[in-house]
Scaffold this active site. Structure first.
Site, PDB file in Angstrom:
ATOM      1  N   GLY A  49       0.766  -1.249   0.000  1.00  0.00           N
ATOM      2  CA  GLY A  49       0.000   0.000   0.000  1.00  0.00           C
ATOM      3  C   GLY A  49       0.789   1.285   0.000  1.00  0.00           C
ATOM      4  N   TRP A  51       2.331   2.911  -2.506  1.00  0.00           N
ATOM      5  CA  TRP A  51       1.981   3.814  -3.618  1.00  0.00           C
ATOM      6  C   TRP A  51       0.622   4.467  -3.339  1.00  0.00           C
ATOM      7  CZ3 TRP A  51       3.418   2.869  -9.390  1.00  0.00           C
ATOM      8  CH2 TRP A  51       4.800   2.678  -9.493  1.00  0.00           C
ATOM      9  N   ASP A  69      -5.259  -5.442  -5.105  1.00  0.00           N
ATOM     10  CA  ASP A  69      -4.157  -6.406  -5.249  1.00  0.00           C
ATOM     11  C   ASP A  69      -4.734  -7.806  -5.037  1.00  0.00           C
ATOM     12  OD1 ASP A  69      -0.792  -6.006  -4.898  1.00  0.00           O
ATOM     13  OD2 ASP A  69      -1.605  -8.004  -4.497  1.00  0.00           O
ATOM     14  N   ASP A  88      -8.131  -9.680  -8.541  1.00  0.00           N
ATOM     15  CA  ASP A  88      -7.185 -10.011  -9.600  1.00  0.00           C
ATOM     16  C   ASP A  88      -7.454  -9.097 -10.792  1.00  0.00           C
ATOM     17  OD1 ASP A  88      -5.871 -11.192 -11.813  1.00  0.00           O
ATOM     18  OD2 ASP A  88      -6.028 -13.185 -10.916  1.00  0.00           O
ATOM     19  N   ASP A 108       2.244  -1.055 -10.225  1.00  0.00           N
ATOM     20  CA  ASP A 108       3.548  -1.552  -9.782  1.00  0.00           C
ATOM     21  C   ASP A 108       3.482  -3.085  -9.736  1.00  0.00           C
ATOM     22  OD1 ASP A 108       6.161  -1.200  -8.836  1.00  0.00           O
ATOM     23  OD2 ASP A 108       5.551  -1.113  -6.745  1.00  0.00           O
ATOM     24  N   LYS A 148       4.890  -0.767 -14.304  1.00  0.00           N
ATOM     25  CA  LYS A 148       6.199  -1.417 -14.178  1.00  0.00           C
ATOM     26  C   LYS A 148       6.269  -2.631 -15.084  1.00  0.00           C
ATOM     27  CE  LYS A 148       7.300  -3.846 -10.367  1.00  0.00           C
ATOM     28  NZ  LYS A 148       7.696  -3.874  -8.949  1.00  0.00           N
TER      29      LYS A 148
HETATM   30  C1  LIG Z   1       5.946  -4.778  -5.979  1.00  0.00           C
HETATM   31  S1  LIG Z   1       4.412  -5.219  -5.316  1.00  0.00           S
HETATM   32  C2  LIG Z   1       3.577  -3.661  -5.270  1.00  0.00           C
HETATM   33  C3  LIG Z   1       4.080  -2.720  -4.189  1.00  0.00           C
HETATM   34  C4  LIG Z   1       3.171  -1.525  -4.016  1.00  0.00           C
HETATM   35  N1  LIG Z   1       3.242  -0.640  -5.179  1.00  0.00           N
HETATM   36  C5  LIG Z   1       3.510  -0.715  -2.790  1.00  0.00           C
HETATM   37  O1  LIG Z   1       4.006   0.397  -2.976  1.00  0.00           O
HETATM   38  O2  LIG Z   1       3.275  -1.144  -1.690  1.00  0.00           O
HETATM   39  C6  LIG Z   1       3.647  -6.029  -6.681  1.00  0.00           C
HETATM   40  C7  LIG Z   1       2.233  -6.509  -6.405  1.00  0.00           C
HETATM   41  O3  LIG Z   1       1.600  -6.916  -7.629  1.00  0.00           O
HETATM   42  C8  LIG Z   1       0.581  -7.811  -7.244  1.00  0.00           C
HETATM   43  N2  LIG Z   1       0.004  -8.542  -8.393  1.00  0.00           N
HETATM   44  C9  LIG Z   1       0.621  -9.444  -9.194  1.00  0.00           C
HETATM   45  N3  LIG Z   1      -0.244  -9.947 -10.097  1.00  0.00           N
HETATM   46  C10 LIG Z   1      -1.452  -9.349  -9.872  1.00  0.00           C
HETATM   47  C11 LIG Z   1      -2.734  -9.463 -10.467  1.00  0.00           C
HETATM   48  N4  LIG Z   1      -2.975 -10.323 -11.475  1.00  0.00           N
HETATM   49  N5  LIG Z   1      -3.750  -8.708  -9.985  1.00  0.00           N
HETATM   50  C12 LIG Z   1      -3.530  -7.863  -8.945  1.00  0.00           C
HETATM   51  N6  LIG Z   1      -2.324  -7.708  -8.331  1.00  0.00           N
HETATM   52  C13 LIG Z   1      -1.297  -8.445  -8.782  1.00  0.00           C
HETATM   53  C14 LIG Z   1       1.292  -8.721  -6.243  1.00  0.00           C
HETATM   54  O4  LIG Z   1       0.376  -9.421  -5.439  1.00  0.00           O
HETATM   55  C15 LIG Z   1       2.166  -7.728  -5.471  1.00  0.00           C
HETATM   56  O5  LIG Z   1       1.593  -7.356  -4.237  1.00  0.00           O
END
Ligand SMILES: C[S@@+](CC[C@H](N)C(=O)[O-])C[C@H]1O[C@@H](n2cnc3c(N)ncnc32)[C@H](O)[C@@H]1O
Length: 221
Positions: A49, A51, A69, A88, A108, A148
């Site tokens: 969380g 961002w 997420d 998702d 991200d 990203k």
């Molecule tokens: C690097 S983390 C994000 C960090 C976040 N921006 C923060 O600042 O706290 C990447 C996230 O992408 C999520 N993610 C991956 N595939 C996803 C999907 N299909 N739908 C939703 N979230 C997804 C992962 O669960 C993970 O928590």
């Protein structure tokens, strides 16, 4: 390198951010001015969380941030203008996100890494294509997208598709991103208006001869 990581970790803790990823968005915004007070922002792949925290502080009380997420995000302590959901990317509907397109979409998102760089990169690119498949419904025309991607063989095609959908798209690597990391952020400005049908000759005399912008439509597998 560990010292650099510790530095960002300590900074995040000191400033009350949930992760050091906060500094990547702060840097992107400082350099590229993607967020403004009053905007509605969608934060995709938002756990834990940070961002959402950064975006909510910039858009202020007249704006709002919706973050979602796969993993649950703890709403406790988030600003009042932030709302979080579990879902998702491939399944969540616009209605659950508030029913109307956003001014800015941030992503991200990253797949779980496996240690196989080319497989991880391909999964990252696929997630980005899946995001682009939905962007016409989630982002208003003229809006901004930041996402990203793990840079690799699929990156040029992803950037080409993004450039077809937006007036401008460019890759950016924030200093808070590890130098050895393959992660890259694409900043795409001014979403072109999406059309289901090509323009008729009445609307635009050149329409028949003019190809549609490249990049719309599904390209994910
Ligand atoms: C690097 S983390 C994000 C960090 C976040 N921006 C923060 O600042 O706290 C990447 C996230 O992408 C999520 N993610 C991956 N595939 C996803 C999907 N299909 N739908 C939703 N979230 C997804 C992962 O669960 C993970 O928590």
């Amino acid at each position: 390198m560990k010292e650099v990581q510790d530095h960002w970790f300590r900074e995040a803790k000191a400033k009350g951010y949930r992760s050091r990823a906060a500094f990547k968005l702060i840097e992107i915004d400082r350099r590229k001015r993607v967020l403004r007070p009053g905007q509605r922002v969608l934060d995709v792949g938002a756990a834990p969380g940070s961002w959402t925290q950064v975006a909510a502080a910039i858009v202020g009380s007249r704006g709002e941030v919706v973050g979602f997420d796969l993993k649950a995000i703890d709403p406790a302590g988030l600003p009042a203008n932030a709302r979080v959901l579990t879902g998702d990317l491939r399944e969540i509907e616009l209605d659950a996100l508030g029913g109307r397109p956003f001014d800015v979409v941030l992503s991200d998102m990253a797949p779980d890494t496996t240690g196989d760089p080319s497989g991880d990169q391909a999964r990252s690119a696929r997630l980005c294509h899946e995001l682009l498949d939905r962007i016409g419904g989630w982002l208003r025309p003229g809006g901004t997208l930041v996402y990203k991607v793990f840079e690799g063989g699929d990156y040029p095609e992803l950037l080409r598709r993004t450039t077809g959908m937006f007036e401008k798209a460019k890759g950016f690597k924030p200093p808070a991103s590890r130098q050895e990391s393959v992660e890259m952020y694409v900043i795409a400005e001014r979403l072109r208006a999406q059309r289901d049908e090509p323009p008729t000759a009445n609307e635009d005399p050149n329409a028949i001869a003019r190809p549609r912008p490249r990049g719309w439509g599904s390209q994910s597998s």
